[in-house]
Design a protein around this motif. Structure first.
Motif, mmCIF file in Angstrom:
data_model
loop_
_atom_site.group_PDB
_atom_site.id
_atom_site.type_symbol
_atom_site.label_atom_id
_atom_site.label_comp_id
_atom_site.label_asym_id
_atom_site.label_seq_id
_atom_site.Cartn_x
_atom_site.Cartn_y
_atom_site.Cartn_z
ATOM 1 N N THR A 129 -53.058 1.629 2.353
ATOM 2 C CA THR A 129 -52.055 2.093 3.300
ATOM 3 C C THR A 129 -51.017 2.930 2.564
ATOM 4 O O THR A 129 -50.673 2.625 1.420
ATOM 5 C CB THR A 129 -51.340 0.889 3.947
ATOM 6 O OG1 THR A 129 -52.303 0.050 4.587
ATOM 7 C CG2 THR A 129 -50.303 1.335 4.962
ATOM 8 N N ILE A 130 -50.512 3.978 3.214
ATOM 9 C CA ILE A 130 -49.367 4.710 2.667
ATOM 10 C C ILE A 130 -48.198 4.539 3.628
ATOM 11 O O ILE A 130 -48.330 4.740 4.833
ATOM 12 C CB ILE A 130 -49.666 6.205 2.468
ATOM 13 C CG1 ILE A 130 -50.853 6.410 1.530
ATOM 14 C CG2 ILE A 130 -48.424 6.917 1.897
ATOM 15 C CD1 ILE A 130 -51.238 7.864 1.332
ATOM 16 N N VAL A 131 -47.051 4.156 3.068
ATOM 17 C CA VAL A 131 -45.828 3.991 3.848
ATOM 18 C C VAL A 131 -44.880 5.142 3.515
ATOM 19 O O VAL A 131 -44.406 5.262 2.382
ATOM 20 C CB VAL A 131 -45.156 2.636 3.547
ATOM 21 C CG1 VAL A 131 -43.856 2.501 4.335
ATOM 22 C CG2 VAL A 131 -46.109 1.486 3.871
ATOM 23 N N PHE A 132 -44.631 5.991 4.502
ATOM 24 C CA PHE A 132 -43.681 7.092 4.381
ATOM 25 C C PHE A 132 -42.388 6.648 5.075
ATOM 26 O O PHE A 132 -42.433 6.096 6.176
ATOM 27 C CB PHE A 132 -44.202 8.351 5.082
ATOM 28 C CG PHE A 132 -45.569 8.808 4.659
ATOM 29 C CD1 PHE A 132 -45.724 9.826 3.730
ATOM 30 C CD2 PHE A 132 -46.721 8.237 5.207
ATOM 31 C CE1 PHE A 132 -46.984 10.269 3.358
ATOM 32 C CE2 PHE A 132 -47.990 8.676 4.840
ATOM 33 C CZ PHE A 132 -48.123 9.696 3.905
ATOM 34 N N TYR A 133 -41.237 6.948 4.472
ATOM 35 C CA TYR A 133 -39.980 6.474 5.063
ATOM 36 C C TYR A 133 -38.835 7.390 4.645
ATOM 37 O O TYR A 133 -38.919 8.119 3.655
ATOM 38 C CB TYR A 133 -39.695 5.031 4.630
ATOM 39 C CG TYR A 133 -39.534 4.868 3.126
ATOM 40 C CD1 TYR A 133 -38.270 4.857 2.535
ATOM 41 C CD2 TYR A 133 -40.649 4.738 2.299
ATOM 42 C CE1 TYR A 133 -38.129 4.725 1.168
ATOM 43 C CE2 TYR A 133 -40.513 4.613 0.930
ATOM 44 C CZ TYR A 133 -39.257 4.612 0.363
ATOM 45 O OH TYR A 133 -39.119 4.500 -1.004
ATOM 46 N N THR A 134 -37.756 7.334 5.403
ATOM 47 C CA THR A 134 -36.525 8.016 5.008
ATOM 48 C C THR A 134 -35.579 7.007 4.362
ATOM 49 O O THR A 134 -35.755 5.792 4.492
ATOM 50 C CB THR A 134 -35.851 8.686 6.215
ATOM 51 O OG1 THR A 134 -35.653 7.718 7.251
ATOM 52 C CG2 THR A 134 -36.711 9.829 6.757
ATOM 53 N N ASP A 135 -34.567 7.533 3.673
ATOM 54 C CA ASP A 135 -33.740 6.666 2.834
ATOM 55 C C ASP A 135 -32.906 5.647 3.611
ATOM 56 O O ASP A 135 -32.429 4.669 3.038
ATOM 57 C CB ASP A 135 -32.843 7.483 1.911
ATOM 58 C CG ASP A 135 -31.943 8.471 2.643
ATOM 59 O OD1 ASP A 135 -31.866 8.406 3.893
ATOM 60 O OD2 ASP A 135 -31.332 9.329 1.976
ATOM 61 N N GLY A 136 -32.768 5.854 4.924
ATOM 62 C CA GLY A 136 -32.043 4.866 5.718
ATOM 63 C C GLY A 136 -32.671 3.489 5.652
ATOM 64 O O GLY A 136 -31.977 2.478 5.822
ATOM 65 N N LEU A 137 -33.974 3.427 5.385
ATOM 66 C CA LEU A 137 -34.666 2.135 5.337
ATOM 67 C C LEU A 137 -34.226 1.304 4.147
ATOM 68 O O LEU A 137 -34.093 0.077 4.247
ATOM 69 C CB LEU A 137 -36.187 2.359 5.290
ATOM 70 C CG LEU A 137 -37.050 1.104 5.304
ATOM 71 C CD1 LEU A 137 -36.956 0.406 6.660
ATOM 72 C CD2 LEU A 137 -38.519 1.447 5.000
ATOM 73 N N ILE A 138 -33.994 1.932 3.000
ATOM 74 C CA ILE A 138 -33.666 1.181 1.788
ATOM 75 C C ILE A 138 -32.178 1.218 1.444
ATOM 76 O O ILE A 138 -31.712 0.411 0.648
ATOM 77 C CB ILE A 138 -34.490 1.676 0.578
ATOM 78 C CG1 ILE A 138 -34.277 3.166 0.337
ATOM 79 C CG2 ILE A 138 -35.966 1.355 0.777
ATOM 80 C CD1 ILE A 138 -34.934 3.682 -0.935
ATOM 81 N N GLU A 139 -31.436 2.153 2.055
ATOM 82 C CA GLU A 139 -30.004 2.240 1.766
ATOM 83 C C GLU A 139 -29.152 1.479 2.776
ATOM 84 O O GLU A 139 -27.926 1.497 2.693
ATOM 85 C CB GLU A 139 -29.573 3.705 1.701
ATOM 86 C CG GLU A 139 -30.186 4.430 0.505
ATOM 87 C CD GLU A 139 -29.790 5.889 0.412
ATOM 88 O OE1 GLU A 139 -29.002 6.352 1.272
ATOM 89 O OE2 GLU A 139 -30.259 6.565 -0.526
ATOM 90 N N VAL A 140 -29.794 0.815 3.746
ATOM 91 C CA VAL A 140 -29.057 -0.003 4.701
ATOM 92 C C VAL A 140 -28.318 -1.111 3.940
ATOM 93 O O VAL A 140 -28.851 -1.681 2.975
ATOM 94 C CB VAL A 140 -30.010 -0.590 5.766
ATOM 95 C CG1 VAL A 140 -31.057 -1.503 5.145
ATOM 96 C CG2 VAL A 140 -29.224 -1.317 6.844
ATOM 97 N N THR A 141 -27.078 -1.395 4.361
ATOM 98 C CA THR A 141 -26.285 -2.403 3.662
ATOM 99 C C THR A 141 -26.066 -3.645 4.534
ATOM 100 O O THR A 141 -25.989 -3.551 5.761
ATOM 101 C CB THR A 141 -24.908 -1.837 3.250
ATOM 102 O OG1 THR A 141 -24.233 -1.345 4.406
ATOM 103 C CG2 THR A 141 -25.076 -0.715 2.242
ATOM 104 N N ASP A 142 -25.944 -4.775 3.863
ATOM 105 C CA ASP A 142 -25.637 -6.031 4.561
ATOM 106 C C ASP A 142 -24.119 -6.146 4.726
ATOM 107 O O ASP A 142 -23.374 -5.254 4.299
ATOM 108 C CB ASP A 142 -26.242 -7.216 3.807
ATOM 109 C CG ASP A 142 -25.630 -7.441 2.436
ATOM 110 O OD1 ASP A 142 -24.639 -6.763 2.094
ATOM 111 O OD2 ASP A 142 -26.137 -8.305 1.695
ATOM 112 N N PRO A 143 -23.612 -7.211 5.343
ATOM 113 C CA PRO A 143 -22.162 -7.342 5.534
ATOM 114 C C PRO A 143 -21.360 -7.311 4.233
ATOM 115 O O PRO A 143 -20.175 -6.975 4.233
ATOM 116 C CB PRO A 143 -22.018 -8.682 6.245
ATOM 117 C CG PRO A 143 -23.302 -8.822 7.012
ATOM 118 C CD PRO A 143 -24.347 -8.244 6.111
ATOM 119 N N ALA A 144 -22.007 -7.643 3.107
ATOM 120 C CA ALA A 144 -21.333 -7.599 1.803
ATOM 121 C C ALA A 144 -21.448 -6.235 1.145
ATOM 122 O O ALA A 144 -21.054 -6.056 -0.012
ATOM 123 C CB ALA A 144 -21.900 -8.674 0.887
#
Length: 200
Positions: A129-144
Motif C-alpha cells: 500500500t502507498i499512503v499519500f498525505y498532506t502535512d496537516g495529518l502529521i502536524e496536527v497538535t493536541d491540547p498541549a
C-alpha cells in the motif's frame, strides 16, 4: 496515461483562504491538461512552475505548491514519481515494513525556472500500500500543542498492513481526531491510499 496506467497527484498550496483555493484550481487545470496530452512528470512540473511563478511570485499573493506525482503500471506495479517539496508518501509492505518514496526538491513556484526534477522509480508489490498525505495529518497538535508527528504515523501504519484502504483511511482519521481532541485544526488534510491486491 493510458487505461493500464494510474496517475496519482497530491499537493498543498501555501497559505489559506480564497487566494490559495484559486491557485489550486489553476494548478488542477494545468495538471489535467498536461496528463491528457501525455506529458511526462518532469515536463508537467515545469509547465506548472512557469504558471505559478508568473502569476503568484510577488507579494502580497506569493504562493508555492508542494507537489508529489506518481504514475504506475497496473499490471506490474512498477512506477515513476517526482516530488517538489511534498511530504514523502509511505509505502507499506504486506509485512508491515514502511519505506519513504523520498526525493528532495524545492516546491513548485519557488524559483522562476525549476530545474529538471529527478524521476525516481518504485515498485508496488502485491499486498503493498502507498499512503499519500498532506502535512496537516502529521502536524496536527493536541491540547498541549504537541504534534502528532511522522514517527507515530509510521508506527501506526506498521500495525495495519493487512487493512483495506477504506478501513486504513478510517483508522488514520480516527487517530487524527483523537489527537486533536476536539480542538480546531490549523490545516486541512488530504489522504490518498493506493493498494495493490495481494495474489490469491
Amino acid at each position: 496515461p493510458d487505461k493500464n496506467t494510474v496517475c496519482i497527484i497530491i499537493g498543498d498550496v501555501t497559505g489559506h483562504g480564497v487566494s490559495s483555493a484559486l491557485v489550486m484550481a489553476m494548478a488542477k487545470a494545468i495538471v489535467y491538461q498536461s496528463v491528457r496530452e501525455g506529458r511526462d512528470l518532469a515536463n508537467l512540473f515545469a509547465d506548472l512552475n512557469r504558471a505559478i511563478y508568473a502569476y503568484f511570485s510577488r507579494p502580497p499573493v506569493r504562493k508555492m505548491i508542494t507537489l508529489f506525482a506518481a504514475t504506475m503500471d497496473l499490471a506490474t506495479g512498477k512506477g515513476l514519481f517526482v516530488n517538489a517539496g511534498h511530504n514523502f508518501p509511505i509505502m507499506l509492505g504486506a509485512d508491515g515494513s514502511c519505506t519513504d518514496l523520498a526525493s528532495v526538491n524545492l516546491p513548485v513556484g519557488a524559483m522562476k525556472n525549476i530545474r529538471r526534477l529527478d524521476t525516481c522509480e518504485f515498485s508496488l508489490n502485491p499486498g503493498a500500500t502507498i499512503v499519500f498525505y498532506t502535512d496537516g495529518l502529521i502536524e496536527v497538535t493536541d491540547p498541549a500543542k504537541e504534534q502528532y508527528g511522522y514517527s507515530r504515523l509510521k508506527d501506526m501504519l506498521a500495525t495495519r498492513a493487512a487493512l483495506e484502504p477504506e478501513k486504513l483511511a478510517g483508522d488514520l482519521m480516527a487517530a487524527y481526531d483523537a489527537w486533536l481532541a476536539g480542538g480546531e485544526p490549523d490545516d486541512d488534510v488530504t489522504l490518498i491510499i493506493l493498494q495493490r491486491q495481494a495474489v490469491v
